[in-house]
Design an enzyme around this catalytic site. Structure first.
Site, PDB file in Angstrom:
ATOM      1  N   ASP A 102       0.848  -1.188   0.000  1.00 57.67           N
ATOM      2  CA  ASP A 102       0.000   0.000   0.000  1.00 57.67           C
ATOM      3  C   ASP A 102       0.887   1.241   0.000  1.00 57.67           C
ATOM      4  O   ASP A 102       2.015   1.215   0.498  1.00 57.67           O
ATOM      5  CB  ASP A 102      -0.892   0.047   1.242  1.00 57.67           C
ATOM      6  CG  ASP A 102      -1.794  -1.174   1.353  1.00 57.67           C
ATOM      7  OD1 ASP A 102      -2.161  -1.726   0.300  1.00 57.67           O
ATOM      8  OD2 ASP A 102      -2.101  -1.571   2.485  1.00 57.67           O
ATOM      9  N   ASP A 139       1.553   4.679   1.618  1.00 62.05           N
ATOM     10  CA  ASP A 139       1.255   5.406   2.861  1.00 62.05           C
ATOM     11  C   ASP A 139       1.535   6.887   2.660  1.00 62.05           C
ATOM     12  O   ASP A 139       2.695   7.288   2.457  1.00 62.05           O
ATOM     13  CB  ASP A 139       2.100   4.872   4.012  1.00 62.05           C
ATOM     14  CG  ASP A 139       1.735   3.451   4.381  1.00 62.05           C
ATOM     15  OD1 ASP A 139       0.593   3.233   4.812  1.00 62.05           O
ATOM     16  OD2 ASP A 139       2.592   2.561   4.234  1.00 62.05           O
TER      17      ASP A 139
END
Length: 212
Positions: free
Chosen positions: A134, A136
């Site tokens: 992911d 961030d």
């Protein structure tokens, strides 16, 4: 120095290792002139010292190491890298998907800063990213309407590109909340500061003094 900031230490700095058996690896990290990241302090156990962390790359099972050190042993500091700085080195599909996220940001909105695996791969040149990584992001927020615009943009971007953003909205005073939790509409949100963690109403994110 705030959570997510980067610091550099001398290899022989007098730190206290908090991860058993990690001193040699931390010394080698410092010798390579790689950064440490500022973590949330516990005033009871850390006092005025900094708590720092190092997330190791994939080859070392992404183990997280930590230490405690006096502030005067920090040689230099820097904020997390900006997203455009990190994006330059990314491969598809991220490289092609990011320009729409940054296009036509609300007036006076700086580009988000990056922490987590994307930042560490960019900073160190070591492999941190995998197929399920992911992105961030850390957004600086000035008011709730600002937060609403950015969270809606991220939700729409995820739907359009099939990729995932995690990260935080940083309100004045260093109050950070998960953007996804904020976007979910909860009446009370988990807030993280440099040295505390508490539940807050939405209105208090802009009006309440920072918790000690």
């Amino acid at each position: 120095m705030r959570r997510h900031d980067l610091v550099w230490l001398a290899p022989q700095a007098p730190w206290q290792v908090l991860t058993p058996g990690a001193d040699a690896r931390l010394r080698a990290w410092a010798e390579a002139r790689l950064p440490f990241v500022v973590a949330r302090r516990d005033p009871v156990t850390d006092g005025d010292q900094l708590r720092l962390g190092v997330p190791l790359p994939l080859a070392e099972q992404r183990q997280r190491l930590s230490l405690r050190i006096e502030r005067n042993h920090v040689q230099r500091t820097a904020p997390p890298p900006l997203l455009p700085e990190v994006a330059e080195a990314l491969a598809a599909p991220w490289r092609d998907a990011l320009p729409p996220l940054l296009a036509d940001l609300p007036e006076s909105t700086p580009p988000p800063r990056v922490f987590g695996s994307f930042a560490w791969q960019s900073l160190t040149g070591l492999p941190y990213l995998h197929a399920g990584s992911d992105l961030d992001l850390l957004w600086q927020i000035t008011e709730h309407t600002h937060a609403a615009v950015l969270t809606e943009r991220m939700r729409r971007w995820e739907r359009e590109h099939g990729l995932r953003i995690d990260g935080e909205l940083r309100f004045p005073g260093g109050r950070c909340v998960s953007w996804r939790e904020y976007a979910g509409g909860a009446a009370r949100l988990l807030v993280k500061s440099d040295d505390a963690c508490w539940l807050s109403t939405r209105d208090a994110l802009l009006t309440q003094p920072v918790a000690a």
